[in-house]
Write a protein that holds these residues in place. Structure first.
Motif, short mmCIF file in Angstrom:
data_model
loop_
_atom_site.label_atom_id
_atom_site.label_comp_id
_atom_site.label_asym_id
_atom_site.label_seq_id
_atom_site.Cartn_x
_atom_site.Cartn_y
_atom_site.Cartn_z
N SER A 41 0.82 -1.20 0.00
CA SER A 41 0.00 0.00 0.00
C SER A 41 0.86 1.26 0.00
O SER A 41 2.00 1.25 0.44
CB SER A 41 -0.92 0.01 1.22
OG SER A 41 -0.15 0.06 2.41
N LEU A 42 0.28 2.31 -0.53
CA LEU A 42 0.80 3.67 -0.44
C LEU A 42 -0.22 4.47 0.35
O LEU A 42 -1.43 4.28 0.16
CB LEU A 42 0.96 4.31 -1.82
CG LEU A 42 1.91 3.70 -2.82
CD1 LEU A 42 1.78 4.40 -4.17
CD2 LEU A 42 3.33 3.83 -2.32
N SER A 43 0.23 5.37 1.22
CA SER A 43 -0.73 6.18 1.97
C SER A 43 -0.21 7.61 2.12
O SER A 43 0.95 7.89 1.84
CB SER A 43 -0.97 5.55 3.35
OG SER A 43 0.22 5.52 4.10
N SER A 62 -4.21 7.55 -1.82
CA SER A 62 -3.69 6.26 -1.36
C SER A 62 -3.89 5.24 -2.47
O SER A 62 -4.66 5.46 -3.40
CB SER A 62 -4.41 5.81 -0.09
OG SER A 62 -5.79 5.63 -0.35
N ALA A 63 -3.18 4.11 -2.32
CA ALA A 63 -3.32 3.05 -3.33
C ALA A 63 -2.96 1.71 -2.71
O ALA A 63 -2.14 1.62 -1.80
CB ALA A 63 -2.40 3.31 -4.52
N PHE A 92 -0.95 -0.10 -9.24
CA PHE A 92 -1.46 0.72 -8.13
C PHE A 92 -2.95 0.86 -8.38
O PHE A 92 -3.36 1.32 -9.46
CB PHE A 92 -0.87 2.13 -8.14
CG PHE A 92 0.60 2.22 -7.87
CD1 PHE A 92 1.14 1.73 -6.70
CD2 PHE A 92 1.44 2.83 -8.78
CE1 PHE A 92 2.50 1.84 -6.44
CE2 PHE A 92 2.80 2.95 -8.55
CZ PHE A 92 3.32 2.44 -7.37
N THR A 93 -3.80 0.47 -7.46
CA THR A 93 -5.23 0.76 -7.55
C THR A 93 -5.48 1.91 -6.59
O THR A 93 -5.40 1.75 -5.36
CB THR A 93 -6.08 -0.47 -7.19
OG1 THR A 93 -5.73 -1.54 -8.09
CG2 THR A 93 -7.57 -0.17 -7.34
N TRP A 94 -5.75 3.09 -7.16
CA TRP A 94 -5.86 4.31 -6.38
C TRP A 94 -7.21 4.43 -5.67
O TRP A 94 -8.18 3.78 -6.06
CB TRP A 94 -5.64 5.52 -7.29
CG TRP A 94 -4.27 5.52 -7.89
CD1 TRP A 94 -3.93 5.13 -9.15
CD2 TRP A 94 -3.06 5.88 -7.24
NE1 TRP A 94 -2.58 5.23 -9.33
CE2 TRP A 94 -2.01 5.69 -8.17
CE3 TRP A 94 -2.75 6.36 -5.96
CZ2 TRP A 94 -0.68 5.96 -7.86
CZ3 TRP A 94 -1.44 6.63 -5.66
CH2 TRP A 94 -0.42 6.43 -6.60
N LYS A 154 -0.42 1.07 -14.09
CA LYS A 154 0.43 -0.10 -14.28
C LYS A 154 1.88 0.36 -14.26
O LYS A 154 2.19 1.44 -14.76
CB LYS A 154 0.10 -0.79 -15.59
CG LYS A 154 -1.32 -1.35 -15.62
CD LYS A 154 -1.56 -2.21 -16.83
CE LYS A 154 -2.93 -2.84 -16.79
NZ LYS A 154 -3.14 -3.73 -15.67
N PHE A 155 2.77 -0.47 -13.66
CA PHE A 155 4.17 -0.09 -13.63
C PHE A 155 5.08 -1.31 -13.68
O PHE A 155 4.67 -2.42 -13.36
CB PHE A 155 4.48 0.78 -12.40
CG PHE A 155 4.32 0.09 -11.06
CD1 PHE A 155 5.42 -0.41 -10.39
CD2 PHE A 155 3.08 0.00 -10.45
CE1 PHE A 155 5.29 -1.02 -9.14
CE2 PHE A 155 2.94 -0.59 -9.21
CZ PHE A 155 4.04 -1.10 -8.55
#
Length: 148
Positions: A39-41, A55-56, A80-82, A89-90
């Motif tokens: 996750s990203l926050s 976030s993602a 990443f699903t935001w 996509k990466f």
């Protein structure tokens, strides 16, 4: 939103990632598959271009190669699903060398397309089987990630 790379596109606070290697890497099993979630926050767009991305969740797969007792080199693709429902996509590369861990990513589609991110994670926790010494995976905790 335009698809471009610009300074300050997005900076995220805490980043976590759990990578599982199956089967585990050993001195005799040098190649395996990797799956990861994370996750990203606390994301902020300093230039305002991506102010809706907060976030993602992260999901990805790749190929891992043995490099040393608790060291793996992994290359793969992920999403990443935001929080907005959009998907970026990466491609990524990770090296879990305990003395010099590194990661890099390039966004290829969706929000932040063309942006790159990279650096050294703050905390790198290998999951090593104490009986066999095999590397089953690892957890990565980074103080942040920036996309430019």
């Amino acid at each position: 939103m335009p698809a471009h790379a610009a300074p300050g596109d997005l900076t995220c606070g805490l980043t976590t990632l759990t990578i599982t290697l199956s089967p585990p890497l050993t001195p005799t099993n040098h190649k395996t598959k990797a799956t990861g979630t994370g996750s990203l926050s606390a994301c902020v767009s300093l230039n305002g271009v991506h102010s809706d991305l907060k976030s993602a969740s992260i999901t990805g797969t790749g190929n891992a190669e043995f490099a040393a007792p608790v060291n793996a080199s992994i290359k793969g693709t992920a999403d990443f699903t935001w929080n907005t429902g959009e998907v970026s996509k990466f491609t990524f590369e990770v090296n879990s060398d305990p003395l010099n861990p590194k990661f890099s990513a390039k966004v290829t589609e969706g929000p932040l397309a063309g942006d790159t991110s990279g650096g050294s994670p703050a905390i790198w926790l290998p999951d090593v089987d104490p009986l066999t010494g095999s590397l089953k995976g690892f957890t990565v905790i980074a103080a942040g990630a920036s996309f430019n």
